[in-house]
Write a protein that holds these residues in place. Structure first.
Motif, PDB file in Angstrom:
ATOM      1  N   ASN A 104       0.873  -1.159   0.000  1.00 31.46           N
ATOM      2  CA  ASN A 104       0.000   0.000   0.000  1.00 31.46           C
ATOM      3  C   ASN A 104       0.917   1.217   0.000  1.00 31.46           C
ATOM      4  O   ASN A 104       1.775   1.335   0.886  1.00 31.46           O
ATOM      5  CB  ASN A 104      -0.860  -0.065   1.276  1.00 31.46           C
ATOM      6  CG  ASN A 104      -1.697   1.169   1.480  1.00 31.46           C
ATOM      7  OD1 ASN A 104      -1.468   2.208   0.841  1.00 31.46           O
ATOM      8  ND2 ASN A 104      -2.666   1.081   2.369  1.00 31.46           N
ATOM      9  N   ASP A 105       0.745   2.096  -0.975  1.00 35.47           N
ATOM     10  CA  ASP A 105       1.672   3.226  -1.114  1.00 35.47           C
ATOM     11  C   ASP A 105       1.657   4.186   0.070  1.00 35.47           C
ATOM     12  O   ASP A 105       2.560   4.985   0.228  1.00 35.47           O
ATOM     13  CB  ASP A 105       1.356   3.994  -2.406  1.00 35.47           C
ATOM     14  CG  ASP A 105       1.798   3.206  -3.627  1.00 35.47           C
ATOM     15  OD1 ASP A 105       3.003   2.943  -3.738  1.00 35.47           O
ATOM     16  OD2 ASP A 105       0.937   2.838  -4.438  1.00 35.47           O
ATOM     17  N   ASN A 106       0.622   4.105   0.881  1.00 41.15           N
ATOM     18  CA  ASN A 106       0.532   5.038   2.013  1.00 41.15           C
ATOM     19  C   ASN A 106       1.155   4.475   3.281  1.00 41.15           C
ATOM     20  O   ASN A 106       1.181   5.145   4.302  1.00 41.15           O
ATOM     21  CB  ASN A 106      -0.938   5.344   2.326  1.00 41.15           C
ATOM     22  CG  ASN A 106      -1.591   6.002   1.148  1.00 41.15           C
ATOM     23  OD1 ASN A 106      -1.027   6.927   0.567  1.00 41.15           O
ATOM     24  ND2 ASN A 106      -2.762   5.516   0.764  1.00 41.15           N
ATOM     25  N   LYS A 153       4.349   9.863  -4.107  1.00 35.71           N
ATOM     26  CA  LYS A 153       4.141   9.404  -2.737  1.00 35.71           C
ATOM     27  C   LYS A 153       5.158   8.323  -2.405  1.00 35.71           C
ATOM     28  O   LYS A 153       5.383   7.414  -3.206  1.00 35.71           O
ATOM     29  CB  LYS A 153       2.753   8.746  -2.664  1.00 35.71           C
ATOM     30  CG  LYS A 153       1.815   9.385  -1.692  1.00 35.71           C
ATOM     31  CD  LYS A 153       0.561   8.600  -1.475  1.00 35.71           C
ATOM     32  CE  LYS A 153      -0.231   8.277  -2.722  1.00 35.71           C
ATOM     33  NZ  LYS A 153      -1.577   7.818  -2.501  1.00 35.71           N
ATOM     34  N   CYS A 154       5.769   8.437  -1.233  1.00 37.00           N
ATOM     35  CA  CYS A 154       6.676   7.354  -0.839  1.00 37.00           C
ATOM     36  C   CYS A 154       6.656   7.175   0.670  1.00 37.00           C
ATOM     37  O   CYS A 154       7.036   8.078   1.420  1.00 37.00           O
ATOM     38  CB  CYS A 154       8.098   7.673  -1.309  1.00 37.00           C
ATOM     39  SG  CYS A 154       9.241   6.326  -1.011  1.00 37.00           S
ATOM     40  N   PRO A 159       8.647   4.693  -4.933  1.00 33.13           N
ATOM     41  CA  PRO A 159       7.579   5.690  -4.904  1.00 33.13           C
ATOM     42  C   PRO A 159       6.496   5.461  -5.946  1.00 33.13           C
ATOM     43  O   PRO A 159       6.777   4.961  -7.040  1.00 33.13           O
ATOM     44  CB  PRO A 159       8.326   6.999  -5.200  1.00 33.13           C
ATOM     45  CG  PRO A 159       9.546   6.592  -5.942  1.00 33.13           C
ATOM     46  CD  PRO A 159       9.932   5.237  -5.418  1.00 33.13           C
ATOM     47  N   PHE A 160       5.292   5.885  -5.570  1.00 29.98           N
ATOM     48  CA  PHE A 160       4.194   5.978  -6.527  1.00 29.98           C
ATOM     49  C   PHE A 160       4.428   7.261  -7.309  1.00 29.98           C
ATOM     50  O   PHE A 160       4.630   8.329  -6.730  1.00 29.98           O
ATOM     51  CB  PHE A 160       2.857   6.033  -5.776  1.00 29.98           C
ATOM     52  CG  PHE A 160       1.699   6.342  -6.669  1.00 29.98           C
ATOM     53  CD1 PHE A 160       1.122   5.342  -7.440  1.00 29.98           C
ATOM     54  CD2 PHE A 160       1.201   7.633  -6.756  1.00 29.98           C
ATOM     55  CE1 PHE A 160       0.059   5.629  -8.290  1.00 29.98           C
ATOM     56  CE2 PHE A 160       0.140   7.932  -7.596  1.00 29.98           C
ATOM     57  CZ  PHE A 160      -0.433   6.922  -8.367  1.00 29.98           C
ATOM     58  N   ILE A 161       4.428   7.153  -8.629  1.00 31.19           N
ATOM     59  CA  ILE A 161       4.688   8.339  -9.453  1.00 31.19           C
ATOM     60  C   ILE A 161       3.458   8.566 -10.333  1.00 31.19           C
ATOM     61  O   ILE A 161       3.071   7.688 -11.089  1.00 31.19           O
ATOM     62  CB  ILE A 161       5.974   8.158 -10.297  1.00 31.19           C
ATOM     63  CG1 ILE A 161       5.958   6.830 -11.072  1.00 31.19           C
ATOM     64  CG2 ILE A 161       7.204   8.197  -9.416  1.00 31.19           C
ATOM     65  CD1 ILE A 161       7.130   6.648 -12.019  1.00 31.19           C
ATOM     66  N   SER A 162       2.873   9.717 -10.196  1.00 31.81           N
ATOM     67  CA  SER A 162       1.616   9.920 -10.930  1.00 31.81           C
ATOM     68  C   SER A 162       1.865  10.591 -12.277  1.00 31.81           C
ATOM     69  O   SER A 162       2.888  11.241 -12.479  1.00 31.81           O
ATOM     70  CB  SER A 162       0.664  10.765 -10.093  1.00 31.81           C
ATOM     71  OG  SER A 162       1.131  12.071 -10.053  1.00 31.81           O
ATOM     72  N   ASN A 163       0.925  10.434 -13.172  1.00 33.95           N
ATOM     73  CA  ASN A 163       0.929  11.161 -14.447  1.00 33.95           C
ATOM     74  C   ASN A 163       2.133  10.931 -15.330  1.00 33.95           C
ATOM     75  O   ASN A 163       2.546  11.826 -16.050  1.00 33.95           O
ATOM     76  CB  ASN A 163       0.887  12.685 -14.176  1.00 33.95           C
ATOM     77  CG  ASN A 163      -0.525  13.170 -14.043  1.00 33.95           C
ATOM     78  OD1 ASN A 163      -1.443  12.438 -14.391  1.00 33.95           O
ATOM     79  ND2 ASN A 163      -0.689  14.380 -13.545  1.00 33.95           N
TER      80      ASN A 163
END
Ligand SMILES: Cc1ncc(COP(=O)(O)O)c(C=O)c1O
Length: 395
Positions: free
Chosen positions: A144-146, A312-313, A324-328
């Protein structure tokens, strides 16, 4: 030349491929910040190097038993005892690296169509070896990225065990997420595996690299259960190039591993085994310093990642990777390639780390804190000014 059908299933390692590309750029004089690499940047400690050199000088340059030289077996038994793992000299095999240890274990377990259950995100080599043997990887998302703590559920693994399951394979601390599976969950999973008569394989290669408490396993009596531990000296002792790994397994299984080893690599280098005795028996203050440094770099990297809008990391608990979650960014492979070509920062695309790896990057903090900050500055600048903004304006 007509090759075996299994060659069609053989895949290259994306982490090794990334490293090869970067080495080419470095040779051309490019100033690449290396976040791709899965090995310590620290030098092997002096007392370990000296033990290896002395062993060569004393003429310890001959074949050994695949079970390891007696001094090494004894040193490993003492070391594992401190970690709550009870074993005897009939439970060990040593190999030129833990990758071949893993390969050997899977070679003994898998027939075509058999399944190995593993975490996801996951180190790609597991799936590649399983598929090479005609097996099937069953992936269970535990990330879970959070949350730096894995969402690992032993019952989810239980649910997926079928008559085709040949083993459950767990990596903690995990490559690529750095997450640690808590001791209580390993215990629960071990009980489940025991009741289903499915071996539990624990890849503990990063077990010494933890930052918020220890990576603990329950007290295991190796002879009493189907537990197979795979580990090695590469990460814990900064000894990647020495090539030394091992398995700890019940005697019956170990005996067959020895047979396989006798027909493949015979044994790891003899003088490397002597160096490893010095590693296991020597003082560990240097290791505390190394971990402290990793922790500082991790904190710096996580803090910079979380400043990037939409990224998010969670702070990894062990190993030396951020995921990390990398968006876009669309395809993580194209983004990782662009990072290398446009701002000379190397990384490994998340999509290579299992079904839940996409939308992530694997960034190793195996470089100095200054370089970590430099690399993160380049990524931030690239994402915000050259990647993110043009994408936004199209919406
Ligand atoms: C999870 C995991 N297991 C095993 C290995 C293999 O290590 P070695 O073959 O150097 O012992 C690696 C290397 O990156 C790894 O990440």
């Amino acid at each position: 030349m007509k090759l075996a059908k299994s060659v069609e299933r053989l895949k290259s390692s994306p982490t090794i491929a990334a490293g090869e590309e970067v080495r080419g750029l470095l040779a051309k004089g490019k100033d690449v910040v290396r976040f791709d690499i899965g090995e310590p940047d620290f030098d092997t400690p002096e007392h370990i190097k000296m033990a290896g050199i002395e062993a060569i000088q004393k003429g310890f340059t001959h074949y050994t038993s695949a079970r390891g030289i007696p001094e090494l077996r004894d040193a490993l038994i003492d070391d594992q005892k401190k970690k709550g793992i009870g074993l005897s000299s009939s439970n060990t095999v040593f190999y030129p690296g833990s990758k071949i240890a893993l390969y050997s274990v899977l070679a003994l377990l898998l027939d075509p169509g058999d399944e190995i259950i593993m975490q996801d995100p996951v180190w790609p080599t597991y799936g590649s070896i399983v598929e090479y043997f005609g097996g099937v990887s069953v992936a269970i998302n535990d990330w879970n990225d959070n949350n730096p703590r894995t969402t690992f559920s032993p019952h989810e693994f239980e649910r997926r065990i079928t008559s085709k399951t040949k083993a459950v394979l767990i990596n903690s601390p995990c490559n690529p997420t750095g997450a640690i599976v808590p001791e209580s969950k390993i215990e629960e999973l071990a009980q489940i595996c025991r009741s289903k008569q499915v071996p539990l394989i624990l890849d503990r290669i990063y077990s010494a690299l933890t930052y918020n408490g220890e990576d603990k396993v329950p007290d295991f009596d190796i002879e009493g259960g189907d537990i197979i531990i795979i580990s090695g000296f590469s990460k814990e002792y900064a000894m990647t190039g020495w090539r030394l790994g091992y398995t700890i397994a019940p005697k019956k299984f170990t005996d067959i591993l020895v047979q396989l080893q006798d027909n493949t690599t015979s044994c790891p280098s003899s003088f490397v085994q002597y160096a490893a005795v010095a590693a296991l028996r020597g003082e560990r203050d240097w290791q505390k310093k190394m971990n402290k440094e990793y922790q500082d770099r991790r904190d710096a990297m996580v803090s910079e990642i979380n400043k990037i809008p939409g990224w998010k990391c969670a702070s990894p608990q062990g190993a030396f990777y951020c995921f990390p979650f990398i968006s876009n960014v669309g395809d993580s492979g194209s983004f990782s390639s662009k990072l290398l070509s446009e701002c000379s920062v190397s990384s490994v695309a998340g999509k290579f780390f299992g079904m839940h790896g996409e939308n992530h990057l694997r960034l190793s903090y195996t470089t100095s804190k200054e370089r970590v900050l430099e690399g993160m500055k380049r990524i931030t600048e690239f994402y915000e000014t050259r990647w993110h903004r043009p994408q936004k304006s199209l919406q």
